[in-house]
Design a protein around this motif. Structure first.
Motif, PDB file in Angstrom:
ATOM      1  N   THR A 328       0.940  -1.172   0.233  1.00  0.00           N
ATOM      2  CA  THR A 328       0.092  -0.108  -0.151  1.00  0.00           C
ATOM      3  C   THR A 328       0.860   1.136  -0.006  1.00  0.00           C
ATOM      4  O   THR A 328       2.226   1.202   0.055  1.00  0.00           O
ATOM      5  CB  THR A 328      -0.948   0.043   1.281  1.00  0.00           C
ATOM      6  N   LYS A 329       0.342   2.309  -0.306  1.00  0.00           N
ATOM      7  CA  LYS A 329       0.734   3.655  -0.307  1.00  0.00           C
ATOM      8  C   LYS A 329       2.147   3.932  -1.071  1.00  0.00           C
ATOM      9  O   LYS A 329       2.918   4.586  -0.701  1.00  0.00           O
ATOM     10  CB  LYS A 329       1.086   4.158   1.197  1.00  0.00           C
ATOM     11  N   LEU A 330       2.172   2.937  -2.136  1.00  0.00           N
ATOM     12  CA  LEU A 330       3.506   3.094  -3.180  1.00  0.00           C
ATOM     13  C   LEU A 330       3.427   4.563  -3.751  1.00  0.00           C
ATOM     14  O   LEU A 330       4.724   5.071  -3.846  1.00  0.00           O
ATOM     15  CB  LEU A 330       3.164   2.120  -4.073  1.00  0.00           C
ATOM     16  N   ASP A 331       2.371   5.059  -3.855  1.00  0.00           N
ATOM     17  CA  ASP A 331       2.350   6.598  -4.726  1.00  0.00           C
ATOM     18  C   ASP A 331       2.878   7.626  -3.809  1.00  0.00           C
ATOM     19  O   ASP A 331       3.670   8.371  -4.015  1.00  0.00           O
ATOM     20  CB  ASP A 331       0.921   6.978  -4.853  1.00  0.00           C
ATOM     21  N   VAL A 332       3.230   7.213  -2.347  1.00  0.00           N
ATOM     22  CA  VAL A 332       3.771   8.317  -1.395  1.00  0.00           C
ATOM     23  C   VAL A 332       5.272   8.277  -1.688  1.00  0.00           C
ATOM     24  O   VAL A 332       5.733   9.563  -1.375  1.00  0.00           O
ATOM     25  CB  VAL A 332       3.438   7.725   0.130  1.00  0.00           C
ATOM     26  N   LEU A 333       6.034   7.324  -2.412  1.00  0.00           N
ATOM     27  CA  LEU A 333       7.226   7.392  -2.820  1.00  0.00           C
ATOM     28  C   LEU A 333       7.598   7.968  -3.792  1.00  0.00           C
ATOM     29  O   LEU A 333       8.763   8.214  -4.395  1.00  0.00           O
ATOM     30  CB  LEU A 333       7.886   6.036  -2.636  1.00  0.00           C
ATOM     31  N   SER A 334       6.512   8.484  -4.594  1.00  0.00           N
ATOM     32  CA  SER A 334       6.843   9.004  -6.100  1.00  0.00           C
ATOM     33  C   SER A 334       7.712  10.215  -6.084  1.00  0.00           C
ATOM     34  O   SER A 334       8.040  10.596  -7.011  1.00  0.00           O
ATOM     35  CB  SER A 334       5.401   9.238  -6.654  1.00  0.00           C
ATOM     36  N   GLU A 335       7.649  10.872  -5.132  1.00  0.00           N
ATOM     37  CA  GLU A 335       8.529  12.150  -4.996  1.00  0.00           C
ATOM     38  C   GLU A 335       9.937  12.191  -4.658  1.00  0.00           C
ATOM     39  O   GLU A 335      10.657  13.079  -4.667  1.00  0.00           O
ATOM     40  CB  GLU A 335       7.851  13.300  -4.289  1.00  0.00           C
ATOM     41  N   PHE A 336      10.401  10.981  -4.332  1.00  0.00           N
ATOM     42  CA  PHE A 336      11.819  10.837  -3.840  1.00  0.00           C
ATOM     43  C   PHE A 336      12.854  10.606  -4.952  1.00  0.00           C
ATOM     44  O   PHE A 336      12.391   9.727  -5.962  1.00  0.00           O
ATOM     45  CB  PHE A 336      11.892   9.894  -2.910  1.00  0.00           C
ATOM     46  N   GLU A 338      15.737   9.253  -4.462  1.00  0.00           N
ATOM     47  CA  GLU A 338      16.287   8.094  -4.099  1.00  0.00           C
ATOM     48  C   GLU A 338      15.830   7.404  -3.003  1.00  0.00           C
ATOM     49  O   GLU A 338      15.229   8.058  -2.285  1.00  0.00           O
ATOM     50  CB  GLU A 338      17.663   8.134  -3.738  1.00  0.00           C
ATOM     51  N   ILE A 339      15.415   5.863  -3.041  1.00  0.00           N
ATOM     52  CA  ILE A 339      14.617   5.385  -1.871  1.00  0.00           C
ATOM     53  C   ILE A 339      15.558   4.290  -1.387  1.00  0.00           C
ATOM     54  O   ILE A 339      16.187   3.553  -2.098  1.00  0.00           O
ATOM     55  CB  ILE A 339      13.328   4.696  -2.619  1.00  0.00           C
ATOM     56  N   LYS A 340      15.601   4.199  -0.125  1.00  0.00           N
ATOM     57  CA  LYS A 340      16.580   3.378   0.767  1.00  0.00           C
ATOM     58  C   LYS A 340      15.532   1.953   1.252  1.00  0.00           C
ATOM     59  O   LYS A 340      14.280   2.322   1.448  1.00  0.00           O
ATOM     60  CB  LYS A 340      17.301   4.027   1.872  1.00  0.00           C
ATOM     61  N   LEU A 372      17.894   2.861  -3.988  1.00  0.00           N
ATOM     62  CA  LEU A 372      17.226   2.522  -5.174  1.00  0.00           C
ATOM     63  C   LEU A 372      17.003   3.835  -5.940  1.00  0.00           C
ATOM     64  O   LEU A 372      16.414   4.731  -5.223  1.00  0.00           O
ATOM     65  CB  LEU A 372      16.069   1.548  -5.070  1.00  0.00           C
ATOM     66  N   PRO A 373      16.819   3.788  -7.330  1.00  0.00           N
ATOM     67  CA  PRO A 373      16.325   5.229  -7.658  1.00  0.00           C
ATOM     68  C   PRO A 373      15.026   5.316  -7.764  1.00  0.00           C
ATOM     69  O   PRO A 373      14.223   4.319  -7.883  1.00  0.00           O
ATOM     70  CB  PRO A 373      16.906   5.128  -9.088  1.00  0.00           C
ATOM     71  N   GLY A 374      14.633   6.735  -7.576  1.00  0.00           N
ATOM     72  CA  GLY A 374      12.972   6.754  -7.437  1.00  0.00           C
ATOM     73  C   GLY A 374      12.610   6.728  -8.861  1.00  0.00           C
ATOM     74  O   GLY A 374      13.190   6.723  -9.822  1.00  0.00           O
ATOM     75  N   TRP A 375      11.270   7.039  -9.010  1.00  0.00           N
ATOM     76  CA  TRP A 375      10.640   7.128 -10.360  1.00  0.00           C
ATOM     77  C   TRP A 375      10.147   8.543 -10.736  1.00  0.00           C
ATOM     78  O   TRP A 375       9.937   8.707 -11.687  1.00  0.00           O
ATOM     79  CB  TRP A 375       9.581   6.044 -10.323  1.00  0.00           C
ATOM     80  N   ASN A 391      11.403   1.960 -12.647  1.00  0.00           N
ATOM     81  CA  ASN A 391      12.016   2.137 -11.423  1.00  0.00           C
ATOM     82  C   ASN A 391      11.390   1.591 -10.376  1.00  0.00           C
ATOM     83  O   ASN A 391      11.861   1.008  -9.303  1.00  0.00           O
ATOM     84  CB  ASN A 391      12.845   3.511 -11.202  1.00  0.00           C
ATOM     85  N   CYS A 392       9.742   1.950 -10.451  1.00  0.00           N
ATOM     86  CA  CYS A 392       8.773   1.522  -9.525  1.00  0.00           C
ATOM     87  C   CYS A 392       8.878  -0.037  -9.531  1.00  0.00           C
ATOM     88  O   CYS A 392       8.547  -0.592  -8.488  1.00  0.00           O
ATOM     89  CB  CYS A 392       7.598   2.100  -9.879  1.00  0.00           C
ATOM     90  N   LYS A 393       8.728  -0.666 -10.828  1.00  0.00           N
ATOM     91  CA  LYS A 393       8.610  -2.168 -10.877  1.00  0.00           C
ATOM     92  C   LYS A 393       9.900  -2.802 -10.019  1.00  0.00           C
ATOM     93  O   LYS A 393       9.615  -3.711  -9.486  1.00  0.00           O
ATOM     94  CB  LYS A 393       8.431  -2.507 -12.353  1.00  0.00           C
ATOM     95  N   LYS A 394      11.043  -1.903 -10.510  1.00  0.00           N
ATOM     96  CA  LYS A 394      12.199  -2.628  -9.771  1.00  0.00           C
ATOM     97  C   LYS A 394      12.159  -2.383  -8.189  1.00  0.00           C
ATOM     98  O   LYS A 394      12.621  -3.482  -7.686  1.00  0.00           O
ATOM     99  CB  LYS A 394      13.473  -1.755 -10.282  1.00  0.00           C
ATOM    100  N   TYR A 395      11.639  -1.393  -7.747  1.00  0.00           N
ATOM    101  CA  TYR A 395      11.444  -1.322  -6.409  1.00  0.00           C
ATOM    102  C   TYR A 395      10.512  -2.502  -5.819  1.00  0.00           C
ATOM    103  O   TYR A 395      10.853  -3.091  -4.801  1.00  0.00           O
ATOM    104  CB  TYR A 395      10.803   0.107  -6.106  1.00  0.00           C
TER     105      TYR A 395
END
Ligand code: GDP
Ligand code: IMO
Ligand code: MG
Length: 422
Positions: A328-336, A338-340, A372-375, A391-395
């Motif tokens: 859930t809430k995958l959309d919340v990461l859209s503005e980053f 890089e994501i750890k 990981l790189p953000g999308w 990048n989202c699929k990769k995450y």
């Protein structure tokens, strides 16, 4: 025919309400099996937002029967308020809400003792809903159950006996005013008149339904890491949110369970005190809280936020036996940018092989991160996996592999349709 357990797989607030609402389209019955009004399950339908504390989130679908199991602790006021709110919104609960005769009742002294113990030196950061003290009485075999409401004399006697003990504690230990037993008896007799119609022999009802081939969704509250046995004790709740608790809390035997679905947030949050290895106390944490609107659905408290913790979800998957997962809430990461992701813990220079639930060790671990790189694009309109950015699929693939989970549902927004079913 499915008998599915749905469990929060981190520290609660994973988005269980939304996913129960979606899945309940295919179930005849939704049952809560533990916790109480400490839960806050949000469901957004159109421009309406409902926050359910006690009644299963399936209530918003008019053909679904909702059941409150014996493992739940029922606060009469919270229940009546919730029924009233639903009825005001033209959602009738009559004939489709049932409450186990064996569920325990939250009494006014439970809430009082909860708030008093939180004002002491050792704080858990509870929701103040009387949950811990009610389960204490249950296990001390002093609790008052829904079935006790049916015998007025017996009820009065039990309440009076309890009050003698609670008043002694209130006065002698905490120097507080004593409670008036008659007031409480009166209040609970009134309550009985209002809920009598909902009381049911729930284990019999659910097992009959299974024999008739009906599908049941068991809605967990809180999350695996708040489990009194498997969580980060003592910073836990006082019940068993993990899948094991679904059987004892409902009366459905283990061999009737067909599958277990975990709800996993795409990052991590926690409310209250206790160790949180991937917590972000910097601007990234603030950003997650702001974009994710991470404020408690029950208490309004700001939630602590941090990166996804695969070491934790891996443990949760093992304890719960997760067959599949909703992210859930995958959309919340859209503005980053890089994501750890935390892939393991180090303690004293060594990588740990298993999740340490003892809080001393857990508070000392060092998360091992992979970046990981953000999308950096809006994913809320995606309705298939293929429509997601690379990048989202990769995450998703990365967290799935590192946590040993199989992703079946992806949530990209709070609304019903903002969902990808794989
Ligand atoms: P629960 O206790 O597990 O049911 O979760 P809460 O309702 O306490 O908190 C989840 C919050 O996130 C609620 O406000 C939901 O409306 C919201 N939510 C659920 N899924 C999503 C999602 O995929 N994206 C976003 N942005 N919000 C979501
Ligand atoms: P849902 O079902 C998140 C936390 C409290 C506190 C600890 C003990 O919405 O996911 P309690 O009042 O249960 O004695 O508090 O557990 N807690 C929750 N955190 N979501 C919840 O429910 C929670 N219910 C309790 O913040 O740390
Ligand atoms: Mg919640």
């Amino acid at each position: 025919m499915s008998v599915t357990i749905l469990v929060g797989s981190q520290w609660g607030d994973e988005g269980k309400g939304k996913i129960v609402d979606i899945l309940s389209e295919n179930y005849e019955i939704v049952t809560r099996y533990q916790g109480g009004a400490n839960a806050g399950h949000t469901v957004e339908i159109g421009d309406k937002k409902y926050i359910l504390h006690l009644i299963p989130s399936g209530i918003l679908r008019k053909d679904v029967i909702c059941v409150i199991g014996n493992g739940v602790v029922v606060d009469p006021n919270a229940l009546l308020e919730e029924i009233e709110l639903l009825e005001k919104n033209n959602i009738s609960v009559k004939g489709r809400l049932f409450i186990s005769h064996n569920a325990h009742l939250i009494m006014p002294y439970h809430k009082l003792l909860d708030s008093i113990s939180e004002s002491g030196d050792v704080k858990i950061g509870t929701t103040g809903r009387g949950i811990g003290p009610c389960y204490i009485d249950k296990y001390a075999r002093k609790g008052i159950k829904i079935v006790d409401l049916l015998d007025r004399e017996g009820l009065e006697q039990k309440i009076r006996q309890n009050i003698i003990e609670k008043n002694t504690i209130l006065k002698k230990v905490y120097d507080r005013e004593e409670l008036d037993a008659s007031e409480i008896v009166k209040e609970y007799v009134e309550f009985d008149k209002k809920i009598d119609q909902y009381i049911k022999d729930v284990p019999q009802f659910l097992n009959n339904a299974i024999s008739e081939g009906k599908s049941i969704l068991l809605e967990g509250a809180q999350g695996a890491l708040l489990d009194v046995d498997h969580g980060t004790y003592p910073f836990v709740t006082s019940s068993s949110p993990t899948s094991g608790g679904a059987c004892t809390g409902s009366g459905i035997p283990p061999n009737k369970i067909t599958n277990v679905v975990g709800i996993v947030k795409a990052y991590t949050t926690r409310v209250g005190y206790g160790p949180f290895p991937t917590e972000l106390l910097d601007e990234d944490g603030e950003k997650l809280r702001k974009i994710g609107a991470e404020y408690g659905a029950t208490t309004g408290r700001p939630r602590r936020c941090g990166w996804f913790d695969a070491a934790l979800v891996n443990y949760s998957s093992m304890i719960n036996g997760l067959d599949e997962v909703a992210i859930t809430k995958l959309d919340v990461l859209s503005e980053f940018d890089e994501i750890k992701v935390c892939v393991a813990y180090e303690l004293d220079g060594k990588q740990l092989k298993s999740f340490p639930t003892d809080v001393d060790r857990l508070s000392k671990v060092k998360p091992v991160y992979e970046v990981l790189p953000g999308w950096k694009s809006d994913i809320s309109k995606a309705r298939t996996f293929d429509e997601l950015p690379e990048n989202c699929k990769k995450y998703l693939n990365f967290i799935s592999e590192k946590s040993n989970i199989k992703i079946k549902i992806i949530s990209v927004g709070p609304k019903r349709n903002e969902t990808i079913i794989m």
